[in-house]
Design an enzyme around this catalytic site. Sequence first.
Site, PDB file in Angstrom:
ATOM      1  N   HIS A 289       0.876  -1.186   0.000  1.00  0.00           N
ATOM      2  CA  HIS A 289       0.000   0.000   0.000  1.00  0.00           C
ATOM      3  C   HIS A 289       0.904   1.224   0.000  1.00  0.00           C
ATOM      4  O   HIS A 289       1.346   1.680   1.056  1.00  0.00           O
ATOM      5  CB  HIS A 289      -0.906  -0.001   1.237  1.00  0.00           C
ATOM      6  CG  HIS A 289      -1.829  -1.185   1.302  1.00  0.00           C
ATOM      7  ND1 HIS A 289      -3.176  -1.100   0.996  1.00  0.00           N
ATOM      8  CD2 HIS A 289      -1.602  -2.490   1.615  1.00  0.00           C
ATOM      9  CE1 HIS A 289      -3.734  -2.296   1.129  1.00  0.00           C
ATOM     10  NE2 HIS A 289      -2.793  -3.165   1.505  1.00  0.00           N
TER      11      HIS A 289
ATOM     12  N   GLN B 230     -10.950   0.303   0.436  1.00  0.00           N
ATOM     13  CA  GLN B 230     -10.553   0.078   1.841  1.00  0.00           C
ATOM     14  C   GLN B 230     -11.745   0.028   2.804  1.00  0.00           C
ATOM     15  O   GLN B 230     -11.753  -0.719   3.762  1.00  0.00           O
ATOM     16  CB  GLN B 230      -9.591   1.189   2.278  1.00  0.00           C
ATOM     17  CG  GLN B 230      -9.231   1.205   3.762  1.00  0.00           C
ATOM     18  CD  GLN B 230      -8.280   0.111   4.160  1.00  0.00           C
ATOM     19  OE1 GLN B 230      -7.090   0.176   3.910  1.00  0.00           O
ATOM     20  NE2 GLN B 230      -8.813  -0.944   4.781  1.00  0.00           N
TER      21      GLN B 230
ATOM     22  N   HIS C  38      -8.445  -8.234  -1.396  1.00  0.00           N
ATOM     23  CA  HIS C  38      -8.163  -8.494   0.016  1.00  0.00           C
ATOM     24  C   HIS C  38      -9.254  -9.457   0.489  1.00  0.00           C
ATOM     25  O   HIS C  38     -10.426  -9.064   0.577  1.00  0.00           O
ATOM     26  CB  HIS C  38      -8.256  -7.207   0.834  1.00  0.00           C
ATOM     27  CG  HIS C  38      -7.027  -6.363   0.804  1.00  0.00           C
ATOM     28  ND1 HIS C  38      -6.541  -5.792  -0.338  1.00  0.00           N
ATOM     29  CD2 HIS C  38      -6.177  -5.990   1.810  1.00  0.00           C
ATOM     30  CE1 HIS C  38      -5.446  -5.104  -0.047  1.00  0.00           C
ATOM     31  NE2 HIS C  38      -5.204  -5.206   1.242  1.00  0.00           N
TER      32      HIS C  38
ATOM     33  N   ASP D 137       3.464  -5.389   1.979  1.00  0.00           N
ATOM     34  CA  ASP D 137       2.187  -4.873   2.491  1.00  0.00           C
ATOM     35  C   ASP D 137       2.274  -3.433   2.995  1.00  0.00           C
ATOM     36  O   ASP D 137       1.566  -2.572   2.492  1.00  0.00           O
ATOM     37  CB  ASP D 137       1.609  -5.787   3.571  1.00  0.00           C
ATOM     38  CG  ASP D 137       0.108  -5.592   3.769  1.00  0.00           C
ATOM     39  OD1 ASP D 137      -0.545  -4.997   2.890  1.00  0.00           O
ATOM     40  OD2 ASP D 137      -0.421  -6.045   4.799  1.00  0.00           O
TER      41      ASP D 137
ATOM     42  N   TRP E 183      -0.669   0.362  10.032  1.00  0.00           N
ATOM     43  CA  TRP E 183      -0.791  -1.069  10.275  1.00  0.00           C
ATOM     44  C   TRP E 183       0.543  -1.719  10.647  1.00  0.00           C
ATOM     45  O   TRP E 183       0.592  -2.765  11.248  1.00  0.00           O
ATOM     46  CB  TRP E 183      -1.349  -1.774   9.026  1.00  0.00           C
ATOM     47  CG  TRP E 183      -2.750  -1.381   8.733  1.00  0.00           C
ATOM     48  CD1 TRP E 183      -3.882  -1.970   9.219  1.00  0.00           C
ATOM     49  CD2 TRP E 183      -3.181  -0.290   7.903  1.00  0.00           C
ATOM     50  NE1 TRP E 183      -4.987  -1.321   8.731  1.00  0.00           N
ATOM     51  CE2 TRP E 183      -4.593  -0.287   7.920  1.00  0.00           C
ATOM     52  CE3 TRP E 183      -2.514   0.668   7.137  1.00  0.00           C
ATOM     53  CZ2 TRP E 183      -5.350   0.640   7.212  1.00  0.00           C
ATOM     54  CZ3 TRP E 183      -3.274   1.598   6.429  1.00  0.00           C
ATOM     55  CH2 TRP E 183      -4.663   1.580   6.471  1.00  0.00           C
TER      56      TRP E 183
HETATM   57 FE   FE2 Z   1      -3.115  -5.274   2.140  1.00  0.00          FE
END
Ligand code: FE2
Length: 431
Positions: A60, A153, A211, A310, A316
């Site tokens: 991302h 998202q 995802h 990722d 995250w």
């Molecule tokens: Fe992801």
Amino acid sequence: MARWNYVIRNAKLSGGEGVDIAIQDGHIAAMAPHLSEVGQEEIDADGQLVTVPLVDAHIHLDTTLTVPGRTSNRSGTLLEGIQRWGEIKSDITVQDVKKRAKEAILWEIAQGTLQIRTHVDICDERFTALYALRELKEEMASVVDLQLVAFPQEGVLCYPHGKELLETALHEGADIVGGIPHYEWTREDGIRELEYVFELAHREGRLIDVHCDETDDPDSRFVETMARLTKIHGWEGRVSASHTTAMHSYNPAYGFKLRRILREAGVSVIVNPLTNVLLQGRFDDFPKRRGMAPIKELDALEIPVALGFDCIMDPWYPLGTGNLLQAAWMALHLGHMSGAEEMNRVFRMATINGRRVFHPGQPSDLALQGPADLVIWDACSPIEALRLLPVPRTVMRQGKIIAQSQAAHRQVYYDDRTVTVDFKPQGHNGV
Ligand code: FE2
């Protein structure tokens, strides 16, 4: 007189064969144990491993490099990550996203990654991140291949105008259709979302990368729906299921069935071991689940498994440099893939399998007349590369050197002597 632009001497292929590699006009013109003709430039690989570049099949880039400074995640959980990103995403600008993403891309190139599939949050009527990454894709095309996934998202059906945003994103520069079915409010809506994703991809002639089941909930079973829809639409080989962490919680009988249908449907699986080992299992006491799909069992059925970094320094995952070998190293450990041939298979996930996912149907390994996109590692085998996590000596794209590094120089002062340490046992060939 020199015949070739470059000749790389004394290289080692991943199977251990020694080769010289001649490069002409951006392509591999010859590969043989000893090439007699010289190049305008000669590169001594010194017995080190030469492979195709790494592929970061899932990242991302719009959220990257926002932590620390822009936001933070106090609990460290996936859901707080979504909340924190939601709080700052209305403030981002095209220039801001480009600056952060470009920095991360340069980190990845320096570490041997030349193909990057980035998910781009399109739950934003302004499409700020999409426009930024669309520009960057063009501007950096000489050094890296970027693929942009339209990533909803905050959901498709549960987000205002989610379907329209997903479709519009494809017309505004996104390459691939994304999704997030487990985030919808109900299972039925998750299935409806996937039906829409597949219909849209089929209509627009696009790859799919969803995802899917990024949760510890063993009842989250949208990957099976993806397999079924892949068959219905005849989209075999063009569909990837990303994260798929619920697979670590399925009972063995269901896991066995799921792998069988994934194989039959030609769906690939992209795992993100660094982030998911950190984010999953958060509701567990002990033991805590691992957060990674069973790559060993998937790979045993020849289901393509590719790897992603990722997140780099975002809500995250607050760590990371974008070194995909770290993701491979973690995958090897979590997947119990420490058998000699298994370690070679993990290296393939980071390279060959990633290329198969990125460009289905195209050559995935070094080949005569293929593009001279390659990496000379500071390691003599895939296993040594996974042990040392080296920075590449040389990264070449279309026959041009685009990155070079030197090994760190480490000295220990001991017994009135200076000893140089490189973690390579003397007399050991690294295999
Ligand atoms: Fe992801």
